[in-house]
Design an enzyme around this catalytic site. Sequence first.
Site, PDB file in Angstrom:
ATOM      1  N   ASP A 165       0.835  -1.198   0.000  1.00 28.40           N
ATOM      2  CA  ASP A 165       0.000   0.000   0.000  1.00 28.40           C
ATOM      3  C   ASP A 165       0.873   1.253   0.000  1.00 28.40           C
ATOM      4  OD1 ASP A 165      -2.188   1.658   0.184  1.00 28.40           O
ATOM      5  OD2 ASP A 165      -2.658   1.179   2.264  1.00 28.40           O
ATOM      6  N   GLU A 197      -2.828  10.559   0.581  1.00 26.08           N
ATOM      7  CA  GLU A 197      -4.037   9.726   0.563  1.00 26.08           C
ATOM      8  C   GLU A 197      -4.345   9.169   1.939  1.00 26.08           C
ATOM      9  OE1 GLU A 197      -6.459   6.056   0.236  1.00 26.08           O
ATOM     10  OE2 GLU A 197      -4.411   6.258   0.982  1.00 26.08           O
ATOM     11  N   GLU A 198      -3.294   8.835   2.687  1.00 25.40           N
ATOM     12  CA  GLU A 198      -3.495   8.210   3.994  1.00 25.40           C
ATOM     13  C   GLU A 198      -3.968   9.196   5.053  1.00 25.40           C
ATOM     14  OE1 GLU A 198      -3.514   5.156   4.320  1.00 25.40           O
ATOM     15  OE2 GLU A 198      -2.123   4.184   2.943  1.00 25.40           O
TER      16      GLU A 198
END
EC number: 3.4.17.-
Length: 445
Positions: A165, A197-198
């Site tokens: 990821d 994104e995280e």
Amino acid sequence: MKSLILTTLALLPLVSCKPWVQLSHQTPISADRNLIPGAAEKSQLDKIIADSELLSLHRSLTEIESISSREGDVGDFLVDYLQKHGFTVEKQHVSSDGNEADKMKPSSFNVYAYPRSSPAPEIILTSHIDTVPPFIPYSLSLPKSSSTGSIDRRAIHISGRGTVDDKGSVACQIIAILSHLKSHPDARLGLLFVVGEETGGQGMHHFSRSPLNTSPPTFHTVIFGEPTENKLVSGHKGMLQFTVSVHGKPAHSGYPWLGRSAVSEILPILSKIDQLGDIPESEGGLPSSEKYGKTTLNIGFMEGGVATNVVPARAFARVAVRLAGGTVEQAKERITAAVRSASREYRADVRLWFFSGGGYPPIDLDTDVEGFDILAVNYGTDVPNLMIHDHDQPEDKKVKRYLYGPGSIFSAHGENEGLSVGDMEDAVEGYGRLIRAAVERGQRK
């Protein structure tokens, strides 16, 4: 995130997290299930990685730490790599909270790339280049054939933060595009690698607001990369987050009746909230659906009080909701009603904040390419963060959105995050199939 909506109420309850059920079960491969290579074997493994453009690219990406807000080094690597392979590359600097009015942090930028002959991509492949903490170094472990002791190349396990990821998807998307361009040099393909994104999707939000995201769109297909076990995702649950706080009255713990415990008052409120996924909609619960199952809630953080000998004057909790159906506004109404009900019952002094950004409902995705297993997932992605300006287009002209990638979400973010060489190589083939299908569809329009 900052809160936009403030509702003052009175509340109380506790929570239970429901497991993900849509993904196939997969136990992460831990070190004790693989062999730590000796010097000779390590040399063999290093040669296997070095001899593969895909695997060596993946190793280079993974060896660069890129925890959210510190993606600059991996971004610079990608810019250099893509330019050397004939791409025009644009950098989009993104502030830590996505607000362009703030001072930009040059260490965080999106990478947007396309072949020099095709400045307006019709097909975009996108993944994120940030990872969660902590950084875990790249490593290889060595499953062996029990009969011969020879290396099973496809089973070589690659571990490290971001291997799954999302640098697995990044590497596979790049190699898939390069492979397609070798035989179709005029194909209008693009790559978008985003930051943040995280931590809320700041990078994709920035791209969405930028001139690169035209109206109407120049692209007819977007292929998002996330760990999906190399299956095509039919959709994922929606997301909503909120904070609940309770204000009590401090007192000496030897005389608790002189105060009012905020902790004691918030617990039944959280319990009420936690039950909303199991309560029928007709009785005020949150929706379920055949595709996504039940709406689930997770009390991910809770804090209250200052010392054991003081009646706590304040307590608060943060809750994440994975929506299986309905709209965000409907969910907010149900949550607010549940909080009001509990507040009246326990006469607590409660406040409820829904996080900024508004949340999003379940996201349905396209699965019309043959040859893939299909599944629905519970985790969130950047898909809803990309604003596509195709609302006025007829149905057959709307942008297709696919979600696909190597590795399993069950190992992502964990201490044993990793995937196999076979996973990576299969993903390149899968991305290639999606690209070819998108090109053919574009030619029919």
